[in-house]
Design an enzyme around this catalytic site. Structure first.
Site, short mmCIF file in Angstrom:
data_model
loop_
_atom_site.label_atom_id
_atom_site.label_comp_id
_atom_site.label_asym_id
_atom_site.label_seq_id
_atom_site.Cartn_x
_atom_site.Cartn_y
_atom_site.Cartn_z
CB SER A 28 -0.91 0.03 1.24
OG SER A 28 -1.91 -0.95 1.13
NE ARG A 127 -10.81 -6.44 -6.55
CZ ARG A 127 -9.74 -6.09 -5.84
NH1 ARG A 127 -8.53 -6.36 -6.29
NH2 ARG A 127 -9.88 -5.47 -4.70
CG ASP A 318 -5.67 -6.48 2.58
OD1 ASP A 318 -6.76 -6.67 2.00
OD2 ASP A 318 -4.92 -5.53 2.32
C1 S3P Z 1 -5.65 -1.02 -0.07
C2 S3P Z 1 -6.89 -0.96 0.50
C3 S3P Z 1 -7.72 -2.13 0.76
C4 S3P Z 1 -6.91 -3.42 0.75
C5 S3P Z 1 -5.98 -3.49 -0.41
C6 S3P Z 1 -5.01 -2.31 -0.41
C7 S3P Z 1 -4.91 0.23 -0.31
O1 S3P Z 1 -8.73 -2.21 -0.24
O2 S3P Z 1 -7.76 -4.53 0.76
O3 S3P Z 1 -5.22 -4.68 -0.35
O4 S3P Z 1 -3.69 0.18 -0.50
O5 S3P Z 1 -5.57 1.29 -0.31
P1 S3P Z 1 -10.11 -1.40 -0.08
O6 S3P Z 1 -9.76 0.00 0.12
O7 S3P Z 1 -10.87 -1.59 -1.36
O8 S3P Z 1 -10.81 -2.03 1.09
#
Ligand code: S3P
Length: 430
Positions: A28, A127, A318
């Protein structure tokens, strides 16, 4: 796929996992460091950029958009040219398997003078993208999509205006998308979040925000410049999570996990594992690029079932696949609720984990918004599918470490989406 990469892995019962894991850098934070450097007004350096497929998709897209990105001994050098430094890509922008690439980049591309098309692999193309198209359209962006899914064709040259947007779902990707579009909008963009999601975007960009009751308001002023800087990326907490569980459930284990990112919007899983009985120590807490990090050590401990639901779900979203593995072998029942978002990840993770764990001898019942896990399972081995989802592959791999007979994972190489050395790390500890 590269035929030299092994796509089937068989994991045997371990008699104890000992050692230190070289975790990948946080996915992230890596996406964001690359994107914010690309929009920065000058040269930024990123230390420890991961070779995981998802952040590499972000880099490839940025290069297609004309960004100069070089590697040096420490990592990456990104030659940002400010908010107006991107140029039209000659071909479609391939986001691969990465939802974060597609959703964050869409926010940036909505504000450009040129048009772009974002594509992804089969999983990403299934998605939901309506969740970003709706607020971006409110800001003035124009799209074509395949019924709210990729390919996303974003028409350039439509001026954006700032909006106030209350997030209908807890999603850091949607939040970040709208905030990034806000840099290209006239006036102020405000995102209101009721359930906390990971806060890397507002933290890394230093965006103004305040919280009233349960609502967090985050602001960005159109045209605001992004300063170039040095980013140092911590190890990925979500990668560490697999070893926090492996070290807990495999008897006679001691695993060290250095330099792990401990942003509080990501670490609810430590609290949950500790409440289940895990023995996790946190040492040398410090700040790196504004993010808290520390060295973790996990030692085997008996785990007990737990009830999980409500606002914590977004924090641990996650980690739920690996939580399901821990819960299967824990003593007593675990119930995970309010987690419908899992059905919109790289695969439907509720269904994939129920199917995978039941196939190796657990008793897991799928609910619409979560899982009910009986506990006390003795895994008896078998063959399972990754469903082309990195976290399903890795979670089922950890299950193999406590199974009486081997667990074979088909589509195991997908772990490289977030953790290219995962299978080697398991081998080295065993
Ligand atoms: C992420 C946000 C999450 C997470 C993804 C990474 C990010 O998704 O599940 O692996 O880096 O902003 P969502 O924001 O759709 O929940």
């Amino acid at each position: 796929m590269d035929p030299r990469i092994e796509d089937i892995r068989t994991i045997q019962r371990s008699r104890g996992l000992l050692g230190t894991v070289a975790l990948p850098a946080d996915k992230s934070i890596a996406h964001r460091a690359a994107l914010f450097s690309a929009l920065g007004s000058g040269v930024s350096h990123i230390v420890g950029f991961p070779d995981s497929a998802d952040p590499q998709s972000t880099l490839a897209c940025l290069r297609q958009l004309g960004l100069r990105i070089e590697t040096d001994d420490a990592g990456l050098v990104v030659y940002g040219e400010g908010l107006s430094g991107l140029s039209s890509a000659l071909q479609d922008l391939d986001c691969g398997n990465s939802g974060t690439t597609m959703r964050l980049l869409a926010g940036i591309l909505a504000g450009q003078s040129f048009s772009s098309t974002l594509i992804g692999d089969a999983s990403l193309s299934a998605r939901p993208m309506g969740r970003i198209m709706d607020p971006l359209a409110q800001m003035g962006a124009h799209f074509d999509s395949n019924g709210g899914r990729a390919p996303l064709r974003i028409s350039g040259g439509h001026p954006l205006k700032g909006i106030e947007y209350a997030l209908p779902i807890a999603s850091a990707q949607v939040k970040s998308c709208v905030l990034l579009a806000g840099f290209f909008a006239e006036g102020t963009t405000t995102v209101i979040e009721t359930t906390p999601s990971r806060d890397h975007t507002e933290r890394m960009l230093g965006l103004s925000n305040f919280t009233v009751g349960t609502q967090k308001h985050i602001f960005v002023d159109g045209g605001r410049t992004i300063e170039p800087r040095l980013w140092s990326i911590p190890a990925d907490f979500s990668a560490a999570a697999f070893f926090l569980v492996a070290g807990s459930i495999v008897p006679d284990s001691v695993i060290h996990l250095p330099r792990v990112g401990l942003n509080p919007s990501r670490t609810g899983f430590i609290d949950i594992l500790r409440a289940m009985g895990a023995n996790i120590s946190i040492e040398k807490e410090r700040l790196v690029s504004g993010e808290p990090i520390a060295d973790l050590t996990v030692r085997s401990a008996p785990l007990f079932g737990i009830q999980v639901g409500g606002d914590i779900i977004a924090n641990i979203i996650d980690e739920i696949p690996i939580l399901a593995v821990a819960a299967s072998v824990a003593e007593g029942e675990t119930v995970i609720r309010d987690a419908t978002e899992l059905r919109h990840k790289e695969t439907d993770r509720i269904s994939a984990m129920a199917t995978g764990l039941n196939a190796i001898g657990a008793t897991v019942t799928e609910q619409e918004d979560g899982l009910t896990i009986l506990g006390n399972a003795k895994f008896t081995g078998g063959t399972v599918e990754s469903h082309h989802d990195h976290r399903i592959a890795m979670a089922m791999g950890v299950a193999g470490l406590v199974s009486s007979k081997p667990v074979t994972i088909h589509g195991a190489s997908v772990a490289s989406v977030s953790f290219p050395s995962f299978w080697e790390a398991i081998d080295e500890l065993s």
